[in-house]
Scaffold this motif. Structure first.
Motif, PDB file in Angstrom:
ATOM      1  N   ALA A  47      -4.751   7.243  -8.692  1.00  0.00           N
ATOM      2  CA  ALA A  47      -5.391   6.257  -7.810  1.00  0.00           C
ATOM      3  C   ALA A  47      -5.528   6.754  -6.375  1.00  0.00           C
ATOM      4  O   ALA A  47      -6.475   6.396  -5.667  1.00  0.00           O
ATOM      5  N   GLY A  48      -4.597   7.566  -5.916  1.00  0.00           N
ATOM      6  CA  GLY A  48      -4.610   8.027  -4.532  1.00  0.00           C
ATOM      7  C   GLY A  48      -3.868   7.089  -3.605  1.00  0.00           C
ATOM      8  O   GLY A  48      -3.439   5.998  -3.998  1.00  0.00           O
ATOM      9  N   LEU A  90      -6.964  10.405  -0.886  1.00  0.00           N
ATOM     10  CA  LEU A  90      -7.209   9.000  -0.581  1.00  0.00           C
ATOM     11  C   LEU A  90      -7.808   8.253  -1.759  1.00  0.00           C
ATOM     12  O   LEU A  90      -8.651   8.765  -2.498  1.00  0.00           O
ATOM     13  N   ALA A  91      -7.395   7.002  -1.892  1.00  0.00           N
ATOM     14  CA  ALA A  91      -8.037   6.081  -2.813  1.00  0.00           C
ATOM     15  C   ALA A  91      -9.374   5.627  -2.221  1.00  0.00           C
ATOM     16  O   ALA A  91      -9.666   5.881  -1.044  1.00  0.00           O
ATOM     17  N   ASP A 134       1.262  21.924  -4.698  1.00  0.00           N
ATOM     18  CA  ASP A 134      -0.018  21.462  -4.176  1.00  0.00           C
ATOM     19  C   ASP A 134       0.105  19.959  -3.922  1.00  0.00           C
ATOM     20  O   ASP A 134       0.201  19.174  -4.874  1.00  0.00           O
ATOM     21  N   PHE A 135       0.136  19.575  -2.653  1.00  0.00           N
ATOM     22  CA  PHE A 135       0.405  18.160  -2.379  1.00  0.00           C
ATOM     23  C   PHE A 135      -0.716  17.254  -2.896  1.00  0.00           C
ATOM     24  O   PHE A 135      -0.479  16.086  -3.220  1.00  0.00           O
ATOM     25  N   VAL A 136      -1.947  17.768  -2.988  1.00  0.00           N
ATOM     26  CA  VAL A 136      -3.035  16.950  -3.517  1.00  0.00           C
ATOM     27  C   VAL A 136      -2.767  16.596  -4.978  1.00  0.00           C
ATOM     28  O   VAL A 136      -2.883  15.425  -5.386  1.00  0.00           O
ATOM     29  N   GLU A 137      -2.395  17.591  -5.766  1.00  0.00           N
ATOM     30  CA  GLU A 137      -2.112  17.339  -7.180  1.00  0.00           C
ATOM     31  C   GLU A 137      -0.890  16.454  -7.362  1.00  0.00           C
ATOM     32  O   GLU A 137      -0.858  15.578  -8.240  1.00  0.00           O
ATOM     33  N   ARG A 138       0.118  16.671  -6.529  1.00  0.00           N
ATOM     34  CA  ARG A 138       1.341  15.839  -6.632  1.00  0.00           C
ATOM     35  C   ARG A 138       1.048  14.394  -6.265  1.00  0.00           C
ATOM     36  O   ARG A 138       1.556  13.469  -6.912  1.00  0.00           O
ATOM     37  N   VAL A 139       0.226  14.174  -5.244  1.00  0.00           N
ATOM     38  CA  VAL A 139      -0.126  12.802  -4.874  1.00  0.00           C
ATOM     39  C   VAL A 139      -0.877  12.128  -6.017  1.00  0.00           C
ATOM     40  O   VAL A 139      -0.626  10.956  -6.348  1.00  0.00           O
ATOM     41  N   LYS A 140      -1.801  12.852  -6.635  1.00  0.00           N
ATOM     42  CA  LYS A 140      -2.528  12.284  -7.768  1.00  0.00           C
ATOM     43  C   LYS A 140      -1.573  11.922  -8.904  1.00  0.00           C
ATOM     44  O   LYS A 140      -1.709  10.860  -9.530  1.00  0.00           O
ATOM     45  N   ALA A 141      -0.598  12.794  -9.157  1.00  0.00           N
ATOM     46  CA  ALA A 141       0.361  12.508 -10.217  1.00  0.00           C
ATOM     47  C   ALA A 141       1.230  11.304  -9.881  1.00  0.00           C
ATOM     48  O   ALA A 141       1.466  10.427 -10.727  1.00  0.00           O
ATOM     49  N   ILE A 142       1.707  11.253  -8.640  1.00  0.00           N
ATOM     50  CA  ILE A 142       2.581  10.150  -8.222  1.00  0.00           C
ATOM     51  C   ILE A 142       1.862   8.814  -8.304  1.00  0.00           C
ATOM     52  O   ILE A 142       2.439   7.802  -8.708  1.00  0.00           O
ATOM     53  N   THR A 143       0.587   8.804  -7.924  1.00  0.00           N
ATOM     54  CA  THR A 143      -0.175   7.544  -7.856  1.00  0.00           C
ATOM     55  C   THR A 143      -0.958   7.262  -9.135  1.00  0.00           C
ATOM     56  O   THR A 143      -1.767   6.328  -9.167  1.00  0.00           O
ATOM     57  N   GLY A 144      -0.751   8.057 -10.174  1.00  0.00           N
ATOM     58  CA  GLY A 144      -1.481   7.852 -11.406  1.00  0.00           C
ATOM     59  C   GLY A 144      -2.973   8.054 -11.251  1.00  0.00           C
ATOM     60  O   GLY A 144      -3.778   7.413 -11.939  1.00  0.00           O
ATOM     61  N   GLU A 182       0.828  -1.197   0.000  1.00  0.00           N
ATOM     62  CA  GLU A 182       0.000   0.000   0.000  1.00  0.00           C
ATOM     63  C   GLU A 182       0.873   1.262   0.000  1.00  0.00           C
ATOM     64  O   GLU A 182       2.085   1.212   0.195  1.00  0.00           O
ATOM     65  N   THR A 183       0.202   2.395  -0.216  1.00  0.00           N
ATOM     66  CA  THR A 183       0.886   3.685  -0.253  1.00  0.00           C
ATOM     67  C   THR A 183       0.416   4.551   0.903  1.00  0.00           C
ATOM     68  O   THR A 183      -0.782   4.658   1.168  1.00  0.00           O
ATOM     69  N   LEU A 184       1.384   5.155   1.584  1.00  0.00           N
ATOM     70  CA  LEU A 184       1.154   5.957   2.788  1.00  0.00           C
ATOM     71  C   LEU A 184       1.583   7.391   2.544  1.00  0.00           C
ATOM     72  O   LEU A 184       2.674   7.638   2.021  1.00  0.00           O
TER      73      LEU A 184
END
Length: 334
Positions: free
Chosen positions: A216-217, A237-238, A204-214, A150-152
Protein backbone atom coordinates in the motif's frame (compact mmCIF):
# COMPACT_ATOMS: atom_id res chain seq x y z
CA UNK A 1 14.38 47.25 30.34
CA UNK A 2 13.11 45.47 33.44
CA UNK A 3 15.22 42.83 35.06
CA UNK A 4 17.80 41.79 37.62
CA UNK A 5 21.50 42.52 37.58
CA UNK A 6 23.37 40.77 34.79
CA UNK A 7 27.04 41.14 33.84
CA UNK A 8 28.17 43.33 30.97
CA UNK A 9 30.00 40.53 29.18
CA UNK A 10 29.54 36.82 28.58
CA UNK A 11 31.33 33.84 27.07
CA UNK A 12 30.13 32.45 23.75
CA UNK A 13 31.30 29.93 21.15
CA UNK A 14 31.88 31.53 17.77
CA UNK A 15 34.15 31.37 14.74
CA UNK A 16 35.98 33.88 12.56
CA UNK A 17 35.85 31.97 9.27
CA UNK A 18 34.04 28.84 8.07
CA UNK A 19 35.76 25.51 8.48
CA UNK A 20 35.87 22.28 10.46
CA UNK A 21 34.82 21.89 14.08
CA UNK A 22 38.19 23.26 15.25
CA UNK A 23 37.29 26.79 14.06
CA UNK A 24 34.91 27.09 17.01
CA UNK A 25 36.47 28.98 19.91
CA UNK A 26 35.35 30.75 23.06
CA UNK A 27 35.11 34.54 22.92
CA UNK A 28 34.00 37.27 25.30
CA UNK A 29 31.13 39.42 24.02
CA UNK A 30 28.72 42.03 25.39
CA UNK A 31 25.56 40.63 26.93
CA UNK A 32 22.71 41.53 24.55
CA UNK A 33 19.84 43.72 25.71
CA UNK A 34 16.24 42.70 25.06
CA UNK A 35 14.11 44.79 22.74
CA UNK A 36 10.34 44.95 22.47
CA UNK A 37 8.73 41.55 22.97
CA UNK A 38 12.07 39.95 23.88
CA UNK A 39 13.44 38.31 27.02
CA UNK A 40 17.03 37.75 28.04
CA UNK A 41 17.66 34.16 29.11
CA UNK A 42 20.54 33.09 31.33
CA UNK A 43 21.32 29.97 29.38
CA UNK A 44 21.84 26.71 31.25
CA UNK A 45 21.97 24.49 28.16
CA UNK A 46 21.83 24.93 24.40
CA UNK A 47 20.87 22.32 21.83
CA UNK A 48 23.25 21.36 19.02
CA UNK A 49 21.59 20.86 15.65
CA UNK A 50 22.61 20.06 12.09
CA UNK A 51 21.95 23.66 10.94
CA UNK A 52 24.61 24.82 13.44
CA UNK A 53 27.13 22.55 11.71
CA UNK A 54 26.11 23.79 8.27
CA UNK A 55 26.40 27.41 9.46
CA UNK A 56 29.90 26.74 10.79
CA UNK A 57 30.82 25.20 7.44
CA UNK A 58 29.78 28.44 5.74
CA UNK A 59 26.65 27.20 3.95
CA UNK A 60 23.87 28.51 6.21
CA UNK A 61 24.50 32.12 7.27
CA UNK A 62 22.40 33.70 9.98
CA UNK A 63 19.41 35.61 8.56
CA UNK A 64 19.48 39.44 8.65
CA UNK A 65 19.22 40.75 12.20
CA UNK A 66 20.00 37.41 13.85
CA UNK A 67 22.97 36.77 16.09
CA UNK A 68 25.96 35.30 14.22
CA UNK A 69 26.59 33.03 17.22
CA UNK A 70 25.39 29.48 16.44
CA UNK A 71 22.60 27.87 18.42
CA UNK A 72 18.88 27.66 17.64
CA UNK A 73 17.45 26.49 20.97
CA UNK A 74 18.17 27.19 24.62
CA UNK A 75 16.84 26.57 28.10
CA UNK A 76 17.42 28.61 31.22
CA UNK A 77 16.04 31.42 33.37
CA UNK A 78 14.53 34.71 32.23
CA UNK A 79 16.63 37.49 33.79
CA UNK A 80 15.46 40.57 31.87
CA UNK A 81 12.57 41.66 29.68
CA UNK A 82 12.04 44.25 26.99
CA UNK A 83 9.00 46.42 26.48
CA UNK A 84 5.61 45.10 25.49
CA UNK A 85 5.49 41.93 27.60
CA UNK A 86 2.38 41.94 29.79
CA UNK A 87 3.30 38.77 31.66
CA UNK A 88 5.83 38.71 34.49
CA UNK A 89 8.35 36.13 33.30
CA UNK A 90 11.34 37.18 35.42
CA UNK A 91 12.79 34.12 37.11
CA UNK A 92 10.74 31.76 34.96
CA UNK A 93 12.40 28.60 33.61
CA UNK A 94 11.83 28.51 29.88
CA UNK A 95 13.05 26.89 26.72
CA UNK A 96 13.00 28.84 23.49
CA UNK A 97 13.41 28.62 19.76
CA UNK A 98 15.87 31.33 18.68
CA UNK A 99 17.31 32.48 15.33
CA UNK A 100 20.87 32.32 16.68
CA UNK A 101 22.92 33.12 19.76
CA UNK A 102 22.32 29.91 21.68
CA UNK A 103 25.98 28.98 22.22
CA UNK A 104 26.38 31.67 24.88
CA UNK A 105 25.82 32.31 28.55
CA UNK A 106 23.01 34.75 27.75
CA UNK A 107 20.66 34.70 24.76
CA UNK A 108 17.76 36.81 23.50
CA UNK A 109 14.46 35.18 22.61
CA UNK A 110 11.05 36.39 21.58
CA UNK A 111 8.81 35.69 24.55
CA UNK A 112 6.19 34.41 22.12
CA UNK A 113 8.71 31.70 21.11
CA UNK A 114 9.24 30.48 24.70
CA UNK A 115 7.65 27.54 26.47
CA UNK A 116 7.57 27.04 30.27
CA UNK A 117 9.77 24.26 31.65
CA UNK A 118 7.88 21.96 34.04
CA UNK A 119 9.51 21.28 37.38
CA UNK A 120 10.31 17.64 36.64
CA UNK A 121 11.91 18.39 33.25
CA UNK A 122 15.65 19.04 33.43
CA UNK A 123 16.97 22.13 31.68
CA UNK A 124 19.23 19.88 29.61
CA UNK A 125 16.18 18.04 28.29
CA UNK A 126 14.30 21.30 27.83
CA UNK A 127 17.10 22.68 25.66
CA UNK A 128 16.81 19.62 23.42
CA UNK A 129 13.13 20.17 22.60
CA UNK A 130 12.35 23.40 20.70
CA UNK A 131 14.16 23.01 17.35
CA UNK A 132 13.10 19.43 16.69
CA UNK A 133 9.63 19.85 18.17
CA UNK A 134 8.82 22.96 16.13
CA UNK A 135 10.28 21.36 12.98
CA UNK A 136 8.55 17.99 13.26
CA UNK A 137 5.22 19.40 14.41
CA UNK A 138 5.01 21.92 11.60
CA UNK A 139 6.23 19.63 8.83
CA UNK A 140 4.55 16.36 9.79
CA UNK A 141 1.28 17.60 11.24
CA UNK A 142 0.68 21.08 9.84
CA UNK A 143 2.32 20.90 6.42
CA UNK A 144 2.15 17.11 6.00
CA UNK A 145 -1.42 16.75 7.33
CA UNK A 146 -0.59 13.59 9.28
CA UNK A 147 -3.71 11.95 10.67
CA UNK A 148 -4.38 9.22 13.23
CA UNK A 149 -3.89 5.75 11.78
CA UNK A 150 -1.55 6.82 8.96
CA UNK A 151 1.97 5.55 8.28
CA UNK A 152 5.03 7.81 8.31
CA UNK A 153 8.46 7.14 6.79
CA UNK A 154 11.35 9.08 8.35
CA UNK A 155 14.98 9.03 7.22
CA UNK A 156 17.68 9.45 9.87
CA UNK A 157 15.66 7.66 12.51
CA UNK A 158 18.15 8.17 15.36
CA UNK A 159 18.85 11.85 14.66
CA UNK A 160 17.28 14.55 16.80
CA UNK A 161 14.57 15.05 14.19
CA UNK A 162 14.10 11.33 13.70
CA UNK A 163 13.76 10.51 17.38
CA UNK A 164 11.27 13.35 17.88
CA UNK A 165 9.26 12.15 14.88
CA UNK A 166 9.13 8.65 16.39
CA UNK A 167 7.93 9.99 19.73
CA UNK A 168 5.25 12.23 18.24
CA UNK A 169 4.09 9.40 15.98
CA UNK A 170 3.46 7.24 19.03
CA UNK A 171 1.62 10.03 20.85
CA UNK A 172 -0.63 10.75 17.88
CA UNK A 173 -1.27 7.16 16.76
CA UNK A 174 0.85 7.02 13.62
CA UNK A 175 2.85 4.00 12.48
CA UNK A 176 6.52 5.04 12.22
CA UNK A 177 8.93 3.43 9.76
CA UNK A 178 12.48 4.79 9.95
CA UNK A 179 15.75 4.24 8.11
CA UNK A 180 19.11 4.06 9.89
CA UNK A 181 22.72 3.40 8.89
CA UNK A 182 23.48 0.39 11.11
CA UNK A 183 21.84 -2.51 12.88
CA UNK A 184 22.71 -0.91 16.21
CA UNK A 185 20.88 2.26 15.28
CA UNK A 186 17.92 0.25 13.99
CA UNK A 187 17.76 -1.49 17.37
CA UNK A 188 17.96 1.88 19.13
CA UNK A 189 15.17 3.30 16.97
CA UNK A 190 12.90 0.38 17.82
CA UNK A 191 13.62 0.85 21.54
CA UNK A 192 12.74 4.54 21.20
CA UNK A 193 9.42 3.55 19.67
CA UNK A 194 9.72 3.05 15.91
CA UNK A 195 7.37 0.37 14.64
CA UNK A 196 9.87 -0.65 11.93
CA UNK A 197 13.53 0.22 11.32
CA UNK A 198 15.33 -0.40 8.02
CA UNK A 199 19.11 -0.54 7.63
CA UNK A 200 19.52 1.42 4.41
CA UNK A 201 23.09 0.14 3.97
CA UNK A 202 22.00 -3.49 3.68
CA UNK A 203 18.38 -3.27 2.51
CA UNK A 204 16.46 -1.48 -0.25
CA UNK A 205 14.18 0.73 1.80
CA UNK A 206 11.67 1.02 -1.07
CA UNK A 207 11.18 -2.75 -1.20
CA UNK A 208 11.07 -3.02 2.60
CA UNK A 209 8.43 -0.30 2.84
CA UNK A 210 6.32 -2.11 0.25
CA UNK A 211 6.67 -5.34 2.22
CA UNK A 212 5.86 -3.71 5.55
CA UNK A 213 2.77 -1.96 4.17
CA UNK A 214 1.55 -4.89 2.10
CA UNK A 215 2.18 -2.92 -1.06
CA UNK A 216 0.00 0.00 0.00
CA UNK A 217 2.84 2.42 0.74
CA UNK A 218 3.14 5.12 3.37
CA UNK A 219 0.97 8.19 3.66
CA UNK A 220 3.80 10.60 4.44
CA UNK A 221 7.58 10.84 4.02
CA UNK A 222 9.65 13.23 6.15
CA UNK A 223 12.77 13.69 4.02
CA UNK A 224 16.08 15.15 5.17
CA UNK A 225 18.15 13.78 2.28
CA UNK A 226 16.57 15.00 -0.98
CA UNK A 227 18.69 14.43 -4.11
CA UNK A 228 18.32 10.94 -5.54
CA UNK A 229 16.26 9.88 -2.51
CA UNK A 230 13.24 11.84 -3.77
CA UNK A 231 12.13 9.48 -6.57
CA UNK A 232 12.71 6.53 -4.23
CA UNK A 233 10.66 8.25 -1.55
CA UNK A 234 7.84 8.84 -4.02
CA UNK A 235 7.91 5.13 -4.88
CA UNK A 236 7.22 4.50 -1.18
CA UNK A 237 4.12 6.70 -1.10
CA UNK A 238 0.55 5.50 -1.21
CA UNK A 239 -1.91 7.25 -3.49
CA UNK A 240 -2.62 10.80 -2.25
CA UNK A 241 0.65 10.57 -0.28
CA UNK A 242 2.62 13.60 0.91
CA UNK A 243 6.37 14.20 0.69
CA UNK A 244 7.84 16.88 2.98
CA UNK A 245 11.50 17.92 2.58
CA UNK A 246 13.25 19.69 5.45
CA UNK A 247 16.92 19.35 4.43
CA UNK A 248 19.00 18.64 1.33
CA UNK A 249 21.92 16.67 2.76
CA UNK A 250 22.00 14.46 -0.35
CA UNK A 251 21.75 17.24 -2.92
CA UNK A 252 19.43 20.04 -3.94
CA UNK A 253 18.21 18.60 -7.26
CA UNK A 254 16.00 15.60 -7.99
CA UNK A 255 14.63 14.05 -11.20
CA UNK A 256 10.89 13.43 -11.05
CA UNK A 257 8.29 11.68 -13.15
CA UNK A 258 5.52 14.27 -13.14
CA UNK A 259 3.07 11.91 -14.84
CA UNK A 260 3.35 9.56 -11.85
CA UNK A 261 2.83 12.44 -9.45
CA UNK A 262 -0.32 13.43 -11.34
CA UNK A 263 -1.66 9.90 -11.67
CA UNK A 264 -1.14 9.09 -7.98
CA UNK A 265 -2.14 12.59 -6.77
CA UNK A 266 1.03 13.06 -4.74
CA UNK A 267 1.85 16.27 -2.88
CA UNK A 268 5.44 17.54 -2.65
CA UNK A 269 6.24 20.31 -0.22
CA UNK A 270 8.96 21.42 2.17
CA UNK A 271 10.00 24.21 4.47
CA UNK A 272 12.76 25.85 6.44
CA UNK A 273 12.12 27.29 9.88
CA UNK A 274 14.87 29.73 10.80
CA UNK A 275 13.96 32.51 8.36
CA UNK A 276 10.19 32.38 8.92
CA UNK A 277 8.56 35.43 10.48
CA UNK A 278 8.28 35.95 14.21
CA UNK A 279 4.49 35.84 13.85
CA UNK A 280 4.64 32.46 12.13
CA UNK A 281 6.89 30.98 14.81
CA UNK A 282 4.65 32.42 17.53
CA UNK A 283 1.64 30.71 15.92
CA UNK A 284 3.48 27.37 15.82
CA UNK A 285 4.58 27.85 19.43
CA UNK A 286 1.00 28.55 20.48
CA UNK A 287 -0.26 25.41 18.76
CA UNK A 288 2.50 23.32 20.34
CA UNK A 289 1.64 24.78 23.75
CA UNK A 290 -1.96 23.66 23.30
CA UNK A 291 -1.53 20.29 21.60
CA UNK A 292 1.90 18.87 22.48
CA UNK A 293 3.15 20.60 25.62
CA UNK A 294 0.62 18.83 27.88
CA UNK A 295 2.51 15.61 27.04
CA UNK A 296 5.72 17.30 28.21
CA UNK A 297 4.02 18.47 31.39
CA UNK A 298 2.69 14.99 32.23
CA UNK A 299 6.01 13.30 31.42
CA UNK A 300 4.85 11.38 28.35
CA UNK A 301 7.16 13.28 25.98
CA UNK A 302 10.86 13.59 26.65
CA UNK A 303 13.66 14.13 24.11
CA UNK A 304 16.07 11.32 23.38
CA UNK A 305 19.35 12.52 24.89
CA UNK A 306 22.75 11.60 23.50
CA UNK A 307 25.58 13.46 25.20
CA UNK A 308 26.26 16.73 27.02
CA UNK A 309 29.42 18.76 26.34
CA UNK A 310 30.66 21.90 28.13
CA UNK A 311 30.52 25.09 26.07
CA UNK A 312 34.32 25.04 25.79
CA UNK A 313 34.03 21.67 24.00
CA UNK A 314 31.60 22.89 21.33
CA UNK A 315 34.08 21.68 18.69
CA UNK A 316 33.89 18.14 20.08
CA UNK A 317 30.10 18.32 20.06
CA UNK A 318 30.15 19.30 16.38
CA UNK A 319 32.65 16.56 15.59
CA UNK A 320 30.36 13.98 17.19
CA UNK A 321 27.38 15.19 15.17
CA UNK A 322 29.36 15.18 11.92
CA UNK A 323 30.59 11.65 12.61
CA UNK A 324 26.98 10.50 12.86
CA UNK A 325 27.63 8.65 16.09
CA UNK A 326 24.87 10.31 18.11
CA UNK A 327 21.49 8.86 18.96
CA UNK A 328 19.16 11.69 19.88
CA UNK A 329 20.13 15.17 20.97
CA UNK A 330 23.52 16.67 21.81
CA UNK A 331 23.49 19.66 24.17
CA UNK A 332 26.03 22.18 25.43
CA UNK A 333 26.19 23.08 29.12
CA UNK A 334 27.03 26.64 30.02
Amino acid sequence: MAGITVPDTMHAAGFDAPGGPDVLRIEELPVPRPGAGEVLIRVAYAGVNRPDVIQRQGFYPAPPGASPIPGLEVAGEVVATGDGIEQRPLGQRVCALVTGGGYAEYCLAKYAHCLPVPGDLSLAEAAALPETLFTVWHNVFERGWACEGETLLVHGGTSGIGTMAIKLARLFDLTAIVTCGSEGKCDAARVIGADHAINYRTEDFVERVKAITGGAGVNLVLDMVSGDYVPRNLACLAEDGRHVTIAVLGGMKAELNMAQIMARRLTLTGSTLRARTDAFKAAVCDEIARTVWPFVENGKLRPEMDRTFPLAAAAAAHARMEAGEHIGKIVLEM
